[in-house]
Write a protein that holds these residues in place. Structure first.
Motif, PDB file in Angstrom:
ATOM      1  N   GLY A  20       0.843  -1.188   0.000  1.00 21.03           N
ATOM      2  CA  GLY A  20       0.000   0.000   0.000  1.00 21.03           C
ATOM      3  C   GLY A  20       0.883   1.244   0.000  1.00 21.03           C
ATOM      4  O   GLY A  20       1.947   1.244   0.614  1.00 21.03           O
ATOM      5  N   LYS A  21       0.422   2.283  -0.739  1.00 22.34           N
ATOM      6  CA  LYS A  21       1.232   3.499  -0.862  1.00 22.34           C
ATOM      7  C   LYS A  21       0.461   4.698  -0.333  1.00 22.34           C
ATOM      8  O   LYS A  21      -0.729   4.830  -0.591  1.00 22.34           O
ATOM      9  CB  LYS A  21       1.584   3.741  -2.338  1.00 22.34           C
ATOM     10  N   ARG A  22       1.178   5.572   0.352  1.00 19.35           N
ATOM     11  CA  ARG A  22       0.545   6.837   0.739  1.00 19.35           C
ATOM     12  C   ARG A  22       0.796   7.899  -0.319  1.00 19.35           C
ATOM     13  O   ARG A  22       0.139   8.924  -0.340  1.00 19.35           O
ATOM     14  CB  ARG A  22       0.980   7.290   2.128  1.00 19.35           C
ATOM     15  N   LYS A  69      12.526   2.584 -20.217  1.00 16.38           N
ATOM     16  CA  LYS A  69      11.930   3.860 -19.798  1.00 16.38           C
ATOM     17  C   LYS A  69      12.006   4.028 -18.271  1.00 16.38           C
ATOM     18  O   LYS A  69      12.304   5.105 -17.758  1.00 16.38           O
ATOM     19  CB  LYS A  69      10.450   3.860 -20.246  1.00 16.38           C
ATOM     20  N   ARG A  70      11.761   2.940 -17.570  1.00 16.65           N
ATOM     21  CA  ARG A  70      11.803   2.979 -16.102  1.00 16.65           C
ATOM     22  C   ARG A  70      13.238   3.287 -15.617  1.00 16.65           C
ATOM     23  O   ARG A  70      13.440   4.056 -14.687  1.00 16.65           O
ATOM     24  CB  ARG A  70      11.319   1.626 -15.572  1.00 16.65           C
ATOM     25  N   VAL A  71      14.228   2.688 -16.293  1.00 14.79           N
ATOM     26  CA  VAL A  71      15.627   2.939 -15.914  1.00 14.79           C
ATOM     27  C   VAL A  71      16.010   4.389 -16.204  1.00 14.79           C
ATOM     28  O   VAL A  71      16.622   5.070 -15.375  1.00 14.79           O
ATOM     29  CB  VAL A  71      16.566   1.954 -16.636  1.00 14.79           C
ATOM     30  N   GLN A 132      12.475   5.222  -4.853  1.00 15.62           N
ATOM     31  CA  GLN A 132      11.685   5.780  -5.951  1.00 15.62           C
ATOM     32  C   GLN A 132      11.755   4.905  -7.204  1.00 15.62           C
ATOM     33  O   GLN A 132      10.905   5.004  -8.086  1.00 15.62           O
ATOM     34  CB  GLN A 132      12.136   7.213  -6.237  1.00 15.62           C
ATOM     35  N   GLY A 133      12.777   4.042  -7.280  1.00 17.49           N
ATOM     36  CA  GLY A 133      12.843   3.080  -8.387  1.00 17.49           C
ATOM     37  C   GLY A 133      11.896   1.916  -8.143  1.00 17.49           C
ATOM     38  O   GLY A 133      11.092   1.543  -8.995  1.00 17.49           O
ATOM     39  N   SER A 134      11.960   1.358  -6.946  1.00 21.20           N
ATOM     40  CA  SER A 134      11.055   0.298  -6.518  1.00 21.20           C
ATOM     41  C   SER A 134      11.093   0.301  -5.001  1.00 21.20           C
ATOM     42  O   SER A 134      12.185   0.327  -4.411  1.00 21.20           O
ATOM     43  CB  SER A 134      11.532  -1.060  -7.060  1.00 21.20           C
ATOM     44  N   GLY A 135       9.922   0.285  -4.384  1.00 16.61           N
ATOM     45  CA  GLY A 135       9.880   0.459  -2.930  1.00 16.61           C
ATOM     46  C   GLY A 135      10.834  -0.456  -2.192  1.00 16.61           C
ATOM     47  O   GLY A 135      11.665  -0.011  -1.393  1.00 16.61           O
ATOM     48  N   SER A 188       2.711  -5.105  -8.792  1.00 15.00           N
ATOM     49  CA  SER A 188       2.624  -4.675  -7.389  1.00 15.00           C
ATOM     50  C   SER A 188       1.946  -3.316  -7.252  1.00 15.00           C
ATOM     51  O   SER A 188       1.071  -3.130  -6.398  1.00 15.00           O
ATOM     52  CB  SER A 188       4.014  -4.607  -6.764  1.00 15.00           C
ATOM     53  N   THR A 189       2.343  -2.355  -8.072  1.00 14.02           N
ATOM     54  CA  THR A 189       1.784  -1.008  -7.923  1.00 14.02           C
ATOM     55  C   THR A 189       0.270  -1.023  -8.161  1.00 14.02           C
ATOM     56  O   THR A 189      -0.501  -0.485  -7.358  1.00 14.02           O
ATOM     57  CB  THR A 189       2.485  -0.035  -8.897  1.00 14.02           C
ATOM     58  N   ASP A 190      -0.169  -1.658  -9.252  1.00 15.06           N
ATOM     59  CA  ASP A 190      -1.612  -1.739  -9.529  1.00 15.06           C
ATOM     60  C   ASP A 190      -2.334  -2.502  -8.428  1.00 15.06           C
ATOM     61  O   ASP A 190      -3.441  -2.124  -8.008  1.00 15.06           O
ATOM     62  CB  ASP A 190      -1.873  -2.445 -10.876  1.00 15.06           C
ATOM     63  N   MET A 278       4.635 -15.382   1.794  1.00 13.46           N
ATOM     64  CA  MET A 278       4.501 -15.236   0.339  1.00 13.46           C
ATOM     65  C   MET A 278       4.473 -13.751   0.024  1.00 13.46           C
ATOM     66  O   MET A 278       4.226 -12.922   0.905  1.00 13.46           O
ATOM     67  CB  MET A 278       3.202 -15.868  -0.171  1.00 13.46           C
ATOM     68  N   ASP A 279       4.713 -13.433  -1.245  1.00 14.14           N
ATOM     69  CA  ASP A 279       4.698 -12.031  -1.650  1.00 14.14           C
ATOM     70  C   ASP A 279       3.717 -11.866  -2.813  1.00 14.14           C
ATOM     71  O   ASP A 279       2.690 -12.512  -2.811  1.00 14.14           O
ATOM     72  CB  ASP A 279       6.133 -11.583  -1.952  1.00 14.14           C
ATOM     73  N   ALA A 280       4.051 -11.050  -3.792  1.00  9.57           N
ATOM     74  CA  ALA A 280       3.122 -10.850  -4.903  1.00  9.57           C
ATOM     75  C   ALA A 280       3.338 -11.945  -5.950  1.00  9.57           C
ATOM     76  O   ALA A 280       3.682 -11.674  -7.099  1.00  9.57           O
ATOM     77  CB  ALA A 280       3.322  -9.464  -5.497  1.00  9.57           C
ATOM     78  N   GLY A 281       3.140 -13.182  -5.533  1.00 12.67           N
ATOM     79  CA  GLY A 281       3.329 -14.313  -6.425  1.00 12.67           C
ATOM     80  C   GLY A 281       2.999 -15.602  -5.697  1.00 12.67           C
ATOM     81  O   GLY A 281       2.745 -15.578  -4.489  1.00 12.67           O
TER      82      GLY A 281
HETATM   83  C1  2P0 Z   1       7.382  -6.331   0.247  1.00 14.19           C
HETATM   84  N1  2P0 Z   1       6.204  -6.583  -1.929  1.00 14.19           N
HETATM   85  O1  2P0 Z   1       7.327  -5.725   1.339  1.00 14.19           O
HETATM   86  C2  2P0 Z   1       6.071  -6.460  -0.503  1.00 14.19           C
HETATM   87  C3  2P0 Z   1       5.295  -7.660  -0.091  1.00 14.19           C
HETATM   88  C4  2P0 Z   1       5.393  -7.641  -2.459  1.00 14.19           C
HETATM   89  C5  2P0 Z   1       4.588  -8.149  -1.326  1.00 14.19           C
HETATM   90  O2  2P0 Z   1       7.552  -4.813  -2.131  1.00 14.19           O
HETATM   91  O3  2P0 Z   1       5.520  -0.681  -6.570  1.00 14.19           O
HETATM   92  O4  2P0 Z   1       8.407  -4.104  -6.378  1.00 14.19           O
HETATM   93  O5  2P0 Z   1       7.994  -0.942  -6.997  1.00 14.19           O
HETATM   94  O6  2P0 Z   1       7.166  -0.118  -4.785  1.00 14.19           O
HETATM   95  O7  2P0 Z   1       8.688  -3.106  -4.054  1.00 14.19           O
HETATM   96  C6  2P0 Z   1       6.879  -5.776  -4.141  1.00 14.19           C
HETATM   97  O8  2P0 Z   1       6.679  -4.559  -4.629  1.00 14.19           O
HETATM   98  O9  2P0 Z   1       6.731  -2.452  -5.487  1.00 14.19           O
HETATM   99  C7  2P0 Z   1       6.888  -5.690  -2.676  1.00 14.19           C
HETATM  100  P1  2P0 Z   1       6.858  -0.966  -5.988  1.00 14.19           P
HETATM  101  P2  2P0 Z   1       7.800  -3.530  -5.156  1.00 14.19           P
HETATM  102  O10 2P0 Z   1       8.426  -6.877  -0.162  1.00 14.19           O
END
Ligand code: 2P0
Length: 327
Positions: A20-22, A69-71, A132-135, A188-190, A278-281
């Motif tokens: 979740g993002k603020r 583009k992301r890079v 800012q690249g990926s949380g 993940s973002t969506d 588990m994570d997003a998978g």
């Molecule tokens: C995490 N995940 O804390 C959580 C748990 C997946 C489930 O961080 O949108 O690639 O780039 O900030 O970091 C996976 O998402 O997402 C993630 P963005 P990110 O590890």
């Protein structure tokens, strides 16, 4: 004059989850999270500053448009007036490892690009950049056990990772059981946005996250394994529940995922301590103490053939220097 710098970083797994993002633009989380950095698997990235043209190669191939583009957008954060840059990134773990590579990729890129640009950035500033690249990338700059603070400020300068304990603090094993390594049905973002907007239990998950972080942190500092797996499973179940409550539902688990969870539960009934997350998978990560790794991995392999046995890893490094701090 072109300057090339190379950095490497390990992926990490959250023990207390970020979902979740603020603030979507700045990639600011709605909650703090806490992770363990893994060893053995790493992403190694070289950045040439002042190259002939902008280009990105990932694992030996020219990057697709979306990835490139992301890079480039990320390099613009390093320096909005940057010259052309060439990026070469390679991960020593196969896509089929079932681990998200964005954490190690953006941590290594943040470090290599900052160094190649000739700028000085503190570890905190590097973490804000990687975020800012990926949380989850902000957590991969550190080794061992790592807290990512939610932060309060609108500009995100207080939302960065902090070390909780170094890699040699507690030699846990993380068994990564690969159910399916294909691309995820919802990014993940969506997925985070949909969950926040439509899942009735999202607020409950966000509120409980701070307790999970405190519990995981206390368990690590006390090296209390039972407390650690209880808190990790609590955070994971909260995340999965709120994902399932989204409309349409977000469900990453497969039948084999739940079979693996059942194996962990049945091992526990026989006195072998193990905890799952588990994570997003659909892949299942199982936390075990070193003496139990072989027997637990063998049981997991009865369900899925690919199980990686990983330890706790160290911080991201610039090649030719001892740590990221000196960038
Ligand atoms: C995490 N995940 O804390 C959580 C748990 C997946 C489930 O961080 O949108 O690639 O780039 O900030 O970091 C996976 O998402 O997402 C993630 P963005 P990110 O590890």
């Amino acid at each position: 004059m072109p300057t090339t710098q190379t950095a490497s970083a390990h992926p990490n797994i959250a023990l207390a989850k970020y979902w979740g993002k603020r603030d979507v633009g700045l990639n600011l989380p709605a909650m703090s999270s806490l992770s363990v950095t893994l060893d053995d698997f790493r992403t190694r990235t070289s950045v040439t500053w002042d190259a002939e043209r902008d280009e990105v190669a990932i694992d030996g191939n020219r990057a697709g448009d979306a990835a490139a583009k992301r890079v480039f957008a990320f390099l613009d954060l390093v320096d909005p007036k940057r010259p052309p840059c060439a990026v070469v990134s390679e991960s020593n773990f196969p896509a089929s490892a079932g681990l998200a590579s964005s954490s190690s990729a953006f941590a290594a890129l943040a470090l290599a690009a900052t160094r190649a640009s000739g700028r000085k950035r503190s570890l905190e500033e590097l973490s804000v950049l990687a975020r800012q690249g990926s949380g989850s990338a902000c957590r991969s700059l550190h080794g061992g056990f790592v807290l990512w603070r939610r932060g309060e400020k609108d500009d995100g300068t207080d939302s960065h990772a902090l070390p909780v304990a170094p890699a040699d603090w507690w030699p846990l094993r993380v068994l990564v059981a690969v159910v399916d390594a294909g691309p995820k049905p919802v990014g993940s973002t969506d997925g985070m946005l949909r969950t926040a907007q439509t899942s009735p239990s999202y607020g409950v998950f966000v509120r409980d996250s701070e307790t999970c972080v405190q519990e995981v942190r206390a368990a690590i500092l006390a090296r209390d394994f039972e407390r650690l797996i209880a808190a990790t499973e609590r955070s994971t179940k909260g995340m999965i529940t709120t994902m399932l409550g989204a409309r349409p539902e977000i469900r990453y688990q497969r039948p084999a995922s739940m079979d693996l969870v059942e194996v962990v539960a049945s091992l526990r009934r026989t006195g072998i301590l193990a905890g799952w997350t588990m994570d997003a998978g659909p892949n299942v990560k199982v936390l075990v103490q070193p003496g139990d790794a072989a027997v637990v991995a063998a049981r997991l392999r009865e369900i899925v053939p690919r199980v990686h046995d990983l330890g706790v890893g160290g911080p991201a490094l610039v090649e030719g220097q001892a740590g990221p701090e000196a960038s």
